[in-house]
Design a protein around this motif. Structure first.
Motif, short mmCIF file in Angstrom:
data_model
loop_
_atom_site.label_atom_id
_atom_site.label_comp_id
_atom_site.label_asym_id
_atom_site.label_seq_id
_atom_site.Cartn_x
_atom_site.Cartn_y
_atom_site.Cartn_z
N PHE A 1 -13.82 2.72 10.49
CA PHE A 1 -12.72 1.80 10.28
C PHE A 1 -12.57 0.94 9.12
O PHE A 1 -11.45 0.96 8.38
CB PHE A 1 -12.77 0.95 11.79
N LEU A 2 -13.47 0.50 8.84
CA LEU A 2 -13.55 -0.33 7.36
C LEU A 2 -13.06 0.36 6.08
O LEU A 2 -12.16 -0.12 5.55
CB LEU A 2 -15.11 -0.90 7.39
N PRO A 3 -13.63 1.44 6.11
CA PRO A 3 -12.95 2.13 4.70
C PRO A 3 -11.46 2.61 4.89
O PRO A 3 -10.70 2.46 3.87
CB PRO A 3 -13.79 3.54 4.78
N GLY A 4 -11.15 2.72 6.17
CA GLY A 4 -9.49 3.11 6.41
C GLY A 4 -8.84 1.67 6.03
O GLY A 4 -7.97 1.85 5.43
N VAL A 5 -9.39 0.64 6.29
CA VAL A 5 -8.69 -0.82 5.98
C VAL A 5 -8.52 -0.85 4.52
O VAL A 5 -7.79 -1.61 4.06
CB VAL A 5 -9.59 -1.94 6.60
N VAL A 6 -9.81 -0.73 3.71
CA VAL A 6 -9.72 -0.75 2.32
C VAL A 6 -8.94 -0.13 1.68
O VAL A 6 -8.07 -0.43 0.83
CB VAL A 6 -11.32 -0.53 1.86
N MET A 7 -8.69 1.14 2.09
CA MET A 7 -7.55 2.21 1.45
C MET A 7 -6.26 1.71 1.88
O MET A 7 -5.30 1.91 1.16
CB MET A 7 -7.88 3.51 2.16
N TYR A 8 -6.27 1.26 3.02
CA TYR A 8 -4.79 0.66 3.46
C TYR A 8 -4.35 -0.42 2.59
O TYR A 8 -3.29 -0.56 2.00
CB TYR A 8 -4.91 0.14 5.03
N GLN A 9 -5.26 -1.30 2.42
CA GLN A 9 -5.16 -2.43 1.42
C GLN A 9 -4.76 -1.88 0.00
O GLN A 9 -3.65 -2.28 -0.86
CB GLN A 9 -5.93 -3.42 1.12
N LEU A 10 -5.46 -0.88 -0.51
CA LEU A 10 -5.15 -0.07 -1.87
C LEU A 10 -3.81 0.19 -1.93
O LEU A 10 -3.01 0.27 -2.90
CB LEU A 10 -6.28 0.60 -2.22
N LEU A 11 -3.61 1.02 -0.74
CA LEU A 11 -1.91 1.84 -0.88
C LEU A 11 -0.99 0.74 -0.75
O LEU A 11 0.01 1.10 -1.09
CB LEU A 11 -2.10 2.58 0.36
N SER B 1 5.95 0.85 -0.06
CA SER B 1 6.54 1.58 1.07
C SER B 1 6.05 0.75 2.31
O SER B 1 4.57 0.62 2.27
CB SER B 1 6.48 3.05 1.16
N PRO B 2 6.71 0.69 3.31
CA PRO B 2 6.21 -0.14 4.68
C PRO B 2 5.28 0.67 5.56
O PRO B 2 4.66 0.28 6.16
CB PRO B 2 7.33 -0.59 5.26
N TYR B 3 5.54 2.00 5.22
CA TYR B 3 4.93 3.10 6.12
C TYR B 3 3.78 3.76 5.29
O TYR B 3 3.02 4.16 6.25
CB TYR B 3 5.99 3.97 6.80
N LEU B 4 3.74 3.97 4.10
CA LEU B 4 2.82 4.99 3.39
C LEU B 4 1.41 4.45 3.63
O LEU B 4 0.77 5.24 3.78
CB LEU B 4 3.42 5.04 2.05
N PRO B 5 0.98 3.09 3.56
CA PRO B 5 -0.28 2.73 3.86
C PRO B 5 -0.77 3.11 4.93
O PRO B 5 -2.28 3.13 4.93
CB PRO B 5 -0.21 1.03 3.66
N TYR B 6 -0.30 3.49 5.99
CA TYR B 6 -0.99 3.81 7.38
C TYR B 6 -1.61 5.07 7.12
O TYR B 6 -2.64 5.51 7.78
CB TYR B 6 0.20 3.92 8.44
N LEU B 7 -1.17 6.08 5.94
CA LEU B 7 -1.91 7.02 5.98
C LEU B 7 -3.43 6.99 5.81
O LEU B 7 -4.25 7.87 5.86
CB LEU B 7 -1.35 7.81 4.72
N ALA B 8 -3.73 5.85 5.18
CA ALA B 8 -5.19 5.31 4.98
C ALA B 8 -5.89 5.66 6.31
O ALA B 8 -7.21 5.93 5.88
CB ALA B 8 -5.23 3.99 4.61
N PHE B 9 -5.51 5.52 7.46
CA PHE B 9 -6.28 5.69 8.70
C PHE B 9 -6.51 6.89 9.06
O PHE B 9 -7.09 7.10 9.89
CB PHE B 9 -5.55 4.74 9.66
N LEU C 1 -2.85 9.34 -6.68
CA LEU C 1 -4.12 9.24 -6.79
C LEU C 1 -4.88 8.94 -5.30
O LEU C 1 -5.80 9.67 -4.65
CB LEU C 1 -4.75 8.64 -7.53
N LEU C 2 -4.36 7.95 -4.78
CA LEU C 2 -5.05 7.43 -3.62
C LEU C 2 -4.79 8.15 -2.27
O LEU C 2 -5.53 8.49 -1.48
CB LEU C 2 -4.35 5.75 -3.24
N ILE C 3 -3.64 8.68 -2.24
CA ILE C 3 -3.40 9.72 -1.36
C ILE C 3 -4.13 10.98 -1.12
O ILE C 3 -4.75 11.74 -0.58
CB ILE C 3 -1.79 10.25 -1.24
N GLY C 4 -4.22 11.55 -2.73
CA GLY C 4 -4.98 12.56 -3.10
C GLY C 4 -6.34 12.25 -2.59
O GLY C 4 -7.23 13.31 -1.85
N LEU C 5 -6.90 11.20 -2.70
CA LEU C 5 -8.46 10.75 -2.52
C LEU C 5 -8.54 10.82 -0.98
O LEU C 5 -9.50 11.27 -0.51
CB LEU C 5 -8.84 9.53 -3.12
#
Length: 228
Positions: A75-85, A92-100, A154-158
């Motif tokens: 969960f923690l790395p998902g939150v970090v990626m969410y913040q970066l996105l 975009s209001p929805y794109l960051p949710y892809l981090a999870f 890059l972030l989505i690719g990672l």
């Protein structure tokens, strides 16, 4: 009877540290969250070490370890990626949710690990602590290379690549030592020596190079070992 609870207590410390890291990550203090990931990693190493040393392995301890890892390294790395996105160059209001997706695949990885008899000595797929260390290194790299880390592509690719690596069939050596022998642990010693040389100079920015080194050495190592 107290000794059988010591490994579980260390595992709970991993979980507690991960929870604190998540709070910092949600508040945008991503670098502080990274230090709690490191602390969780230390606890994660020593709970297994303590269980082996005290000879008190149990199914409860194994399940508790996976649950703690799901928080600290799922969960923690998902939150970090969410913040970066959320801070990336494509608002975009929805794109960051892809981090999870990382969190989802971390859960799949941990479930697979618990039921895969091939993973008693080494890993099949990237382990969640190493995956998390890579993700939490990104905010540190962002300070020097903001245009790179702020790239949504890059972030989505990672996110996609790391999620695949978690459940891939790539065999990766573990860092557990059954002896001090150089011959038996040469690949592990080489990895640790190079990593130790990179860290003082690059600090958290060394982590992406260490991850590439880890996967590359694993592929070379297991190519030479015939598998049944």
């Amino acid at each position: 009877m107290i000794k059988k609870h010591i490994p579980n207590a260390i595992t709970c410390a991993n979980l507690f540290s991960g929870c604190i890291g998540i709070v910092y990550a949600f508040n945008g203090a991503l670098e502080t969250a990274a230090y709690f990931v490191l602390l969780s990693g230390i606890f994660d190493f020593f709970d297994g070490f303590a269980a082996r040393l005290l000879n008190v392995k149990s199914n409860i301890g194994k399940d508790l370890d996976s649950l703690a890892d799901m928080v600290s390294f799922g969960f923690l790395p998902g939150v970090v990626m969410y913040q970066l996105l959320s801070q990336s160059d494509y608002a975009s209001p929805y794109l960051p949710y892809l981090a999870f997706i990382i969190t989802v695949f971390s859960a799949l990885r941990l479930a697979k690990f618990n039921n895969d008899t091939r993973q008693t000595e080494d890993f099949i797929g990237l382990n969640t602590p190493m995956n998390t260390l890579f993700i939490v290194s990104l905010p540190f790299i962002q300070k020097d290379y903001p245009s790179v880390i702020n790239s949504t592509v890059l972030l989505i690719g990672l996110t996609a690549l790391l999620s695949w690596l978690l459940i891939s069939e790539i065999k990766i050596f573990s860092l557990k030592f059954s002896s001090k022998s150089w011959a038996q642990n040469k690949i592990k010693y080489i990895f640790l020596i190079i990593s130790a040389l990179l860290l003082p100079f690059l600090k958290f920015a060394a982590v992406p190079f260490i991850l590439i080194l880890y996967i590359g050495l694993s592929i070379l190592h297991f190519r030479k070992i015939p598998t049944a």
